[in-house]
Design an enzyme around this catalytic site. Structure first.
Site, PDB file in Angstrom:
ATOM      1  N   ASP A 114      92.621  13.748  69.897  1.00  0.00           N
ATOM      2  CA  ASP A 114      92.035  14.212  68.643  1.00  0.00           C
ATOM      3  C   ASP A 114      92.318  13.188  67.551  1.00  0.00           C
ATOM      4  O   ASP A 114      93.328  12.480  67.588  1.00  0.00           O
ATOM      5  CB  ASP A 114      92.651  15.548  68.214  1.00  0.00           C
ATOM      6  CG  ASP A 114      92.558  16.607  69.294  1.00  0.00           C
ATOM      7  OD1 ASP A 114      91.576  16.581  70.048  1.00  0.00           O
ATOM      8  OD2 ASP A 114      93.478  17.437  69.371  1.00  0.00           O
ATOM      9  N   THR A 115      91.442  13.154  66.556  1.00  0.00           N
ATOM     10  CA  THR A 115      91.624  12.216  65.449  1.00  0.00           C
ATOM     11  C   THR A 115      92.977  12.405  64.775  1.00  0.00           C
ATOM     12  O   THR A 115      93.650  11.434  64.416  1.00  0.00           O
ATOM     13  CB  THR A 115      90.491  12.415  64.415  1.00  0.00           C
ATOM     14  OG1 THR A 115      89.236  12.239  65.069  1.00  0.00           O
ATOM     15  CG2 THR A 115      90.619  11.403  63.280  1.00  0.00           C
TER      16      THR A 115
END
Length: 249
Positions: A114-115
């Site tokens: 995930d970012t």
């Protein structure tokens, strides 16, 4: 290693290949062969002077896989928070591609983070390796350290280890341990081999402990220790050999 002194058939003496791969000195490699410690394609090789194809032979020394000689690259990156797990981003956000912009190869990322998750991600130009390693059927363990809201108890870990079913199916947690527990926040380490979208965050959300920070600290034999945020290194021969075995390559 791509310019090995092979003969006209593309073969090289086994003990020479072992020495050039930094297994040990030439003399020590010969001793390893004579002691029955070297296997090629599943067969113990003790005859000095045996020739092999360095690009296709499956070689093991004392049980450990020696990766084949290849033009491929295998890198591990400590992805910072805020970096998108794509090689480019149409919205102009910072991406993995920005961190490896000086590399000449066309790289793939193995799975994704995930970012807002930091930690280990493997990059390679070996498409088969990337596809295999990312597939859950090969069960490569991934270790995460999560900082969550609230106080985690052993009962929570028991629920994790017994299995949690989310909206897209059950999740198997191989290991879980509490690193730190407090009323405001807790730090927990979990090991899973799945790569479903935001799987760790969704696991803890389901149990009522929202994740504040999340870091992937290990992929199979590859550990985060010593790699600063944004830094990258090549996989060691031992790491790559083990991952090739896990991916059945």
């Amino acid at each position: 290693m791509s310019d090995l002194p092979t003969d006209d058939d593309g073969l090289i003496r086994l003990q020479k290949l072992l020495a050039m791969s930094n297994v040990a000195s030439r003399r020590k490699c010969e001793e390893l062969m004579l002691d029955g410690e070297v296997e090629v394609d599943g067969e113990v090789v003790t005859r000095l002077g045996t020739k092999v194809d360095p690009r296709t032979a499956v070689i093991r020394v004392s049980g450990k896989r020696l990766p084949p000689v290849s033009e491929k690259v295998y890198l591990v990156l400590n992805k910072p928070r805020g970096v998108v797990s794509t090689m480019s981003d149409p919205e102009g956000r910072r991406s993995l591609g920005d961190l490896v912009a000086d590399r000449p190869e066309r790289l793939f990322h193995v799975g994704r983070l995930d970012t807002d998750t930091s930690g280990l991600i493997i990059l390679t130009n070996d498409g088969d390796f990337a596809q295999r390693l990312a597939h859950p059927s090969y069960e490569v363990d991934k270790t995460y350290v999560a900082e969550v809201e609230g106080e985690i108890y052993r009962g929570t870990l028991k629920k994790l280890l017994e299995g949690v079913t989310l909206e897209d199916g059950p999740v198997t947690v191989s290991k879980a341990r509490i690193i730190e527990a407090g009323k405001e926040k807790s730090i927990v380490e979990v090991v899973i081999h799945e790569g479903r979208n935001r799987i760790v965050r969704r696991l803890f959300d389901h149990l009522g402990f929202p994740v504040r920070r999340l870091t992937r600290t290990q992929i199979g034999p590859v550990v985060l220790r010593g790699l600063r945020s944004g830094e990258m290194r090549e996989l060691t021969l031992d790491e790559l050999g083990e991952l090739l075995d896990r991916a059945a390559l």
